[in-house]
Design a protein around this motif. Structure first.
Motif, PDB file in Angstrom:
ATOM      1  N   HIS B 244       0.721  -1.139   0.069  1.00  0.00           N
ATOM      2  CA  HIS B 244      -0.036  -0.082   0.043  1.00  0.00           C
ATOM      3  C   HIS B 244       0.819   1.304  -0.076  1.00  0.00           C
ATOM      4  N   PRO B 245       0.438   2.309  -0.746  1.00  0.00           N
ATOM      5  CA  PRO B 245       1.270   3.534  -0.672  1.00  0.00           C
ATOM      6  C   PRO B 245       1.447   4.236   0.398  1.00  0.00           C
ATOM      7  N   CYS B 284     -11.128   5.977  -1.929  1.00  0.00           N
ATOM      8  CA  CYS B 284      -9.852   5.655  -1.035  1.00  0.00           C
ATOM      9  C   CYS B 284      -9.772   6.590  -0.245  1.00  0.00           C
ATOM     10  N   PHE B 286      -7.156   7.586   1.250  1.00  0.00           N
ATOM     11  CA  PHE B 286      -5.701   7.990   1.449  1.00  0.00           C
ATOM     12  C   PHE B 286      -5.824   8.840  -0.105  1.00  0.00           C
ATOM     13  N   ARG B 287      -6.724   8.790  -0.852  1.00  0.00           N
ATOM     14  CA  ARG B 287      -6.554   9.309  -2.068  1.00  0.00           C
ATOM     15  C   ARG B 287      -5.890  10.747  -2.045  1.00  0.00           C
ATOM     16  N   CYS B 290      -2.172  10.291  -1.577  1.00  0.00           N
ATOM     17  CA  CYS B 290      -1.465   9.300  -2.319  1.00  0.00           C
ATOM     18  C   CYS B 290      -0.632   9.772  -3.525  1.00  0.00           C
ATOM     19  N   LYS B 292       0.088   7.856  -6.007  1.00  0.00           N
ATOM     20  CA  LYS B 292      -0.152   7.011  -7.018  1.00  0.00           C
ATOM     21  C   LYS B 292      -1.698   6.859  -7.364  1.00  0.00           C
ATOM     22  N   CYS B 297      -9.842   6.170  -7.979  1.00  0.00           N
ATOM     23  CA  CYS B 297      -9.609   6.072  -6.470  1.00  0.00           C
ATOM     24  C   CYS B 297     -10.346   7.018  -5.847  1.00  0.00           C
ATOM     25  N   CYS B 315      -6.281  -1.395  -2.080  1.00  0.00           N
ATOM     26  CA  CYS B 315      -5.787  -0.305  -2.959  1.00  0.00           C
ATOM     27  C   CYS B 315      -5.987  -0.831  -4.347  1.00  0.00           C
ATOM     28  N   HIS B 316      -6.780   0.267  -5.102  1.00  0.00           N
ATOM     29  CA  HIS B 316      -6.823  -0.125  -6.534  1.00  0.00           C
ATOM     30  C   HIS B 316      -5.796  -0.693  -7.348  1.00  0.00           C
ATOM     31  N   LEU B 317      -4.495  -0.221  -6.926  1.00  0.00           N
ATOM     32  CA  LEU B 317      -3.315  -0.866  -7.557  1.00  0.00           C
ATOM     33  C   LEU B 317      -3.179  -2.367  -7.695  1.00  0.00           C
TER      34      LEU B 317
HETATM   35  S1  SF4 Z   1      -6.496   3.036  -3.706  1.00  0.00           S
HETATM   36 FE1  SF4 Z   1      -5.769   4.675  -5.160  1.00  0.00          FE
HETATM   37  S2  SF4 Z   1      -5.413   6.615  -3.760  1.00  0.00           S
HETATM   38 FE2  SF4 Z   1      -5.843   4.695  -2.565  1.00  0.00          FE
HETATM   39  S3  SF4 Z   1      -4.075   3.915  -1.917  1.00  0.00           S
HETATM   40 FE3  SF4 Z   1      -4.410   2.751  -3.803  1.00  0.00          FE
HETATM   41  S4  SF4 Z   1      -3.631   3.971  -5.383  1.00  0.00           S
HETATM   42 FE4  SF4 Z   1      -3.733   5.561  -3.704  1.00  0.00          FE
END
Ligand code: SF4
Ligand SMILES: Nc1ncnc2c1ncn2[C@@H]1O[C@H](COP(=O)(O)OP(=O)(O)OP(=O)(O)O)[C@@H](O)[C@H]1O
Ligand SMILES: [Mg+2]
Lengths: 304, 319
Positions: B244-245, B284, B286-287, B290, B292, B297, B315-317
């Motif tokens: 996670h970022p 998210c 955290f966006r 974030c 990334k 997000c 996380c969408h990544l």
């Molecule tokens: S979901 Fe998107 S905003 Fe949230 S941590 Fe992952 S990449 Fe970052």
């Protein structure tokens, strides 16, 4: 100098030694008493209050005079060996009357404080402990009552009740407990979120244990301080009501009625006003100074 | 690592606070397990809901939704009497060594309270048990008649540990037990907790706001952000390969003792402040910080899923 590893030597610390405690073990209240004793003014006030209580109890019992026997031949006499504080316009002994007045003042003061304490602690305790809606409703009721001036209450009570000590006490406590309830509520609200209360709950403590072992003992300091400052307020209010003729009625002696009567004759017989007025002032001062000292002793951080 | 059975299972746990007309989602849908005998570290910035999570798991707060299973038994469905018995299994060590001991009670009574509540010992046996517990946490048993204010922070924290141990719990939530202590005594308290864990087979949920301490004592680590868990993995894995970022950013902020590595390392600096938990960002949480973040997000909340065996992230990544 070049430092090498050899210069350093681990010191062994004896854990037990490090945990030695030097200060003598004192419970909270022993500590309060120790701090209070160091405060000369508060101690002098305390001694005065104790003497006042003792005299108010015993002097009327053992004195050869009483507060109601009139003697028109010996009226308005200045202080003498026979009548230490002189006599009033009906020839009654002012000295004994002052101590009867002290009885009434102290009765009103302590009774009002005690009733405030009981109602305030239950009301504020429940509001603070349960919080939420219960708290909101209870404190709203208290706010409304608080808005009623006590003078109005006294006058209304006079309509339905006999004028006298009991009426004054009721009038004083109808709104007086609210201050105590607010203090208790604030304390409980603040304490119940503290971690030691959570800790007790996580051990499985029930509400009784939480209230009597954890919350009340920790709220007791501010409660007692508030109490000690309620007494002089009540004493003053009684004197004031008696002074303006809404308090106790003749022939009962109260500092307030004696002052009122003395005031009329102040020019010619000043002792008749001086003694009761002096007692009101010094008693108020002593209770207030003692209350201040107690507050400092209970919570040294509050000292200015 | 040997296969351990599950001691605690947290299922979709939520705890919302009503503040005026607003809802503060302090703990928002946590699901995880704690294995018997392990230490689960929980990290996150101040206000992300770590304490609330710990307290709700112990049912010191009634949850808004969700359940906690202790050895397969639902904690939240217990009645008053059953809950009292359950409290012997689960205890807590608190963050503030000054606020966590009742200043009007002696140390003996603080530790003995647990014995009184559950009727575990009385009279001479109570005294012996209290002294035994004091020795267990390396305090002088003769100090049982003293008051908390006579002890230092580290000693008080030991008293708090002794109190928790009095009921012989299986699971202890340690809520930042060392954050308020001097650095010099932090290690002592951590070592004590580890020794006790070994000796008594305890299971810990160890809350902290700083990853470096948690790594040292945890088998697995969970990372929280604004009331949600964002990543959970074995501590080695989490440190070597954070997914996670947010975890990556937290890790990059820890200095590495090797100057060579330290100099070459890339540091991720988070932009902006933590948003208010009263009004978290859409999608998210955290966006807004974030590096990334992608368009999706802000639209879709990422799901909590097992990205690799035993490695969870939201996380969408990794979708
Ligand atoms: S979901 Fe998107 S905003 Fe949230 S941590 Fe992952 S990449 Fe970052
Ligand atoms: N009893 C409560 N009533 C209302 N809001 C609360 C209550 N307890 C906590 N909160 C709020 O919930 C959020 C999470 O708080 P919590 O204490 O769980 O955070 P934390 O992660 O433990 O932080 P810290 O590292 O500062 O201890 C915070 O925004 C806090 O203000
Ligand atoms: Mg916390």
């Amino acid at each position: 100098m070049q430092l090498t590893k050899e210069h350093f030597e681990p010191i062994s610390v004896d854990l037990r030694q490090a945990e030695e405690i030097k200060r003598p073990s004192l419970s909270f209240w022993a500590d309060v008493w120790r701090r209070l004793k160091m405060n000369k003014v508060a101690m002098a006030s305390l001694i005065f209050i104790l003497l006042l209580v003792a005299c108010a109890i015993f002097i009327p019992i053992f004195s050869s005079h009483d507060y109601y026997t009139t003697n028109l031949a010996g009226k308005n006499k200045p202080p003498s060996a026979e009548h230490w504080f002189g006599t009033d316009d009906l020839g009654r002994d002012v000295f004994v009357r002052v101590w009867y007045g002290a009885r009434i003042s102290l009765e009103v003061g302590f009774a009002a404080a005690l009733i405030d304490l009981i109602i305030g602690m239950i009301w504020g305790g429940i509001a603070g402990f349960y919080g939420g809606k219960v708290d909101e409703i209870m404190m709203r009721i208290a706010d409304i009552l608080y808005a009623i001036p006590y003078l109005l209450v006294v006058i209304l009570l006079m309509v339905v009740m006999e004028q006298g000590v009991v009426t004054i006490i009721i009038a004083l406590t109808i709104t007086g407990w609210i201050g105590m309830a607010r203090i208790v509520r604030g304390q409980i609200l603040q304490l119940k979120a503290q971690e030691f209360v959570l800790a007790a709950r996580s051990l499985g403590a029930d509400n009784n244990r939480l209230i009597f072992k954890h919350l009340i003992p920790n709220a007791l300091g501010p409660i007692i301080v508030t109490l000690s400052l309620t007494v002089p307020t009540a004493i003053f209010t009684e004197s004031f009501l008696s002074f303006i003729g809404l308090g106790v009625s003749a022939p009962v002696a109260s500092w307030g009625t004696m002052s009122a009567e003395g005031l009329a004759a102040m020019k010619y017989y000043p002792w008749r006003l001086m003694f009761p007025a002096l007692f009101i002032s010094v008693t108020m001062l002593a209770f207030n100074l003692f209350g201040d000292g107690l507050r400092d002793a209970v919570d040294p951080r509050l000292r200015k | 690592m040997e296969k351990r059975d599950t001691l605690i299972e947290v299922r979709n746990l939520k705890k919302f606070f009503k503040i005026g007309d607003n809802t503060l989602k302090a703990v928002n849908d946590l699901s995880f397990e704690i294995k018997r005998g392990e230490t689960l570290g929980v990290v996150g910035e101040s206000g992300c809901g770590k304490s609330t999570a710990g307290r709700t798991i112990l049912r010191l707060y009634e949850p808004t939704a969700g359940d906690v299973l202790f050895e397969g038994q639902s904690v939240m469905k217990l009645n008053h009497q059953e809950m009292k018995a359950m409290r012997r299994n689960m205890q807590m060590i608190f963050q503030d060594p000054y606020a966590s001991l009742n200043p009007r009670m002696t140390v003996g009574d603080i530790i003995g309270e647990a014995l009184d509540i559950h009727g575990l010992a009385s009279g001479q046996k109570r005294k012996e048990r209290i002294q035994e517990l004091l020795s267990l946490v390396s305090l002088n048993p003769e100090h049982m008649n003293r008051f908390p204010h006579e002890f230092s922070g580290g000693q008080r924290q030991r008293i708090g540990i002794a109190r928790a141990l009095a009921v012989e719990p299986k699971f202890i939530v340690c809520d930042e037990p060392i954050s308020a202590l001097d650095v010099s005594v932090q290690a002592q308290v951590v070592n004590l907790l580890q020794q006790l864990q070994e000796k008594m087979g305890l299971t810990y949920m160890f809350i902290a706001h700083d990853l470096s301490m948690v790594k040292y004592i945890s088998d697995r680590v969970a990372v929280m952000y604004l009331g949600k868990m964002v990543e959970l993995a074995d501590s080695e894995k989490l440190y070597e390969k954070p997914l996670h970022p947010y975890t990556q950013a937290l890790l990059s902020a820890i200095p590495i003792p090797d100057p060579e590595v330290e100099r070459k390392r890339e540091r991720i600096v988070l932009q902006g402040d933590v948003p208010s938990p009263m009004n978290p960002p859409s999608g998210c949480h955290f966006r807004t910080r974030c590096p990334k973040a992608m368009p999706e997000c802000s639209a879709v909340e990422p799901v909590w899923k097992e990205v690799e065996p035993g490695h969870f992230a939201a996380c969408h990544l990794y979708n």
